[in-house]
Write an enzyme that holds these catalytic residues in place. Sequence first.
Site, PDB file in Angstrom:
ATOM      1  N   ASN A 188      -9.923  13.222  13.896  1.00 25.99           N
ATOM      2  CA  ASN A 188     -10.392  12.596  12.656  1.00 25.99           C
ATOM      3  C   ASN A 188     -11.890  12.786  12.483  1.00 25.99           C
ATOM      4  OD1 ASN A 188      -8.505  10.917  10.821  1.00 25.99           O
ATOM      5  ND2 ASN A 188      -7.712  10.497  12.870  1.00 25.99           N
ATOM      6  N   ASN A 196      -6.436  10.716  17.606  1.00 25.45           N
ATOM      7  CA  ASN A 196      -7.202  10.306  16.420  1.00 25.45           C
ATOM      8  C   ASN A 196      -8.702  10.353  16.607  1.00 25.45           C
ATOM      9  OD1 ASN A 196      -5.423   9.793  14.276  1.00 25.45           O
ATOM     10  ND2 ASN A 196      -4.726   7.892  15.213  1.00 25.45           N
ATOM     11  N   GLY A 217       0.355   4.483  -0.532  1.00 25.30           N
ATOM     12  CA  GLY A 217      -0.319   5.774  -0.518  1.00 25.30           C
ATOM     13  C   GLY A 217       0.543   6.779   0.218  1.00 25.30           C
ATOM     14  N   GLY A 239       0.833  -1.196   0.000  1.00 24.84           N
ATOM     15  CA  GLY A 239       0.000   0.000   0.000  1.00 24.84           C
ATOM     16  C   GLY A 239       0.865   1.242   0.000  1.00 24.84           C
ATOM     17  N   LYS A 286      -2.280   6.866  20.867  1.00 21.22           N
ATOM     18  CA  LYS A 286      -2.531   7.444  19.546  1.00 21.22           C
ATOM     19  C   LYS A 286      -4.013   7.787  19.364  1.00 21.22           C
ATOM     20  CE  LYS A 286      -1.127   8.557  15.326  1.00 21.22           C
ATOM     21  NZ  LYS A 286      -1.042   7.608  14.206  1.00 21.22           N
TER      22      LYS A 286
END
Length: 315
Positions: A204, A200, A13, A11, A196
């Site tokens: 988010n 988040n 990205g 991945g 974390k």
Amino acid sequence: MQASPRIGIIGAGAIGGFYGLLLARAGFDVHFLLRSEFTTVASQGLQLNSAVHGALSLQPVQAYRSAAEMPPCDWLLVGAKTTSNAELAPAIAQAAAPGAKVVLLQNGLGVEDELRPLLPESLHLLGGLCFICVHRSAPGVIEHQALGGVNLGYHSGPATDDAERQQILEQGASLFKSAGLDSTAMANLEQARWQKLVWNVPYNGLAVLLGSATRALMGNADSRALIEAIMQEVVAAAAACGHALPPGFAAKLLAATERMPDYQPSMYHDFVLHRPLELHAIYAAPLAAAAKAGCAMPRTEALYQALRFLEQRNQ
């Protein structure tokens, strides 16, 4: 550790591309598994526009459409979203050298628990907590605004001895340090994931719900108060689950966010681009863990319910 381990990026990205590019430029043998961006990256390479490292590029890129085409990799860094872990498990197993270390560079809680049964027992599974402001602006083009450190924790695998696990974590941290990045071996992966989540969970979700980046969210008294209240819910839930976080941890994150450049979290970009949101890993899993421990998270639950509505309408 091998003098120069082979590294695979699953991945490529924003996250996978950023770390893979820096590791390749540091001299490591790095191989990228791509899906939709394969043609662009294979022909044009990767471009990183970084406020920290400057304008960097990697060309040619060792890019592959299929894991079957990749050479066996000693380290596999999984930068894809948690929403695709189940479908990526066969590719991870196929690209792994015997005894490979698989690092999930992902947000949320319980992501290793859900992937572990889908992987061979011979593979080491690690969690990687990325502290970074980064997004992809176009295929093969990554914008990096700030930070970049990675905290590593051992989840499961053939290493059952604490000393062996620590040695593996130190090996992983040395890879990132060789690329000019901060990296710390964490003794308790579950606690690191809760830490974390303190950032988040509020940023988010509220970025999506209120259509705002961090500066606007911090600049309004109401949204800032809501952020702090949600942070305290996550801190309380972590403690209820047996992971007491350092005193003043939420205040430290608020102060760090004020110093950051204006940033749109990853879920904001996923929503704008009509991609699935990582609601299970970032919201459902911690809510379930907190409920099991007898800890209510009413603001977090309300945010999760609103995000589910928005995602269903967005899809």
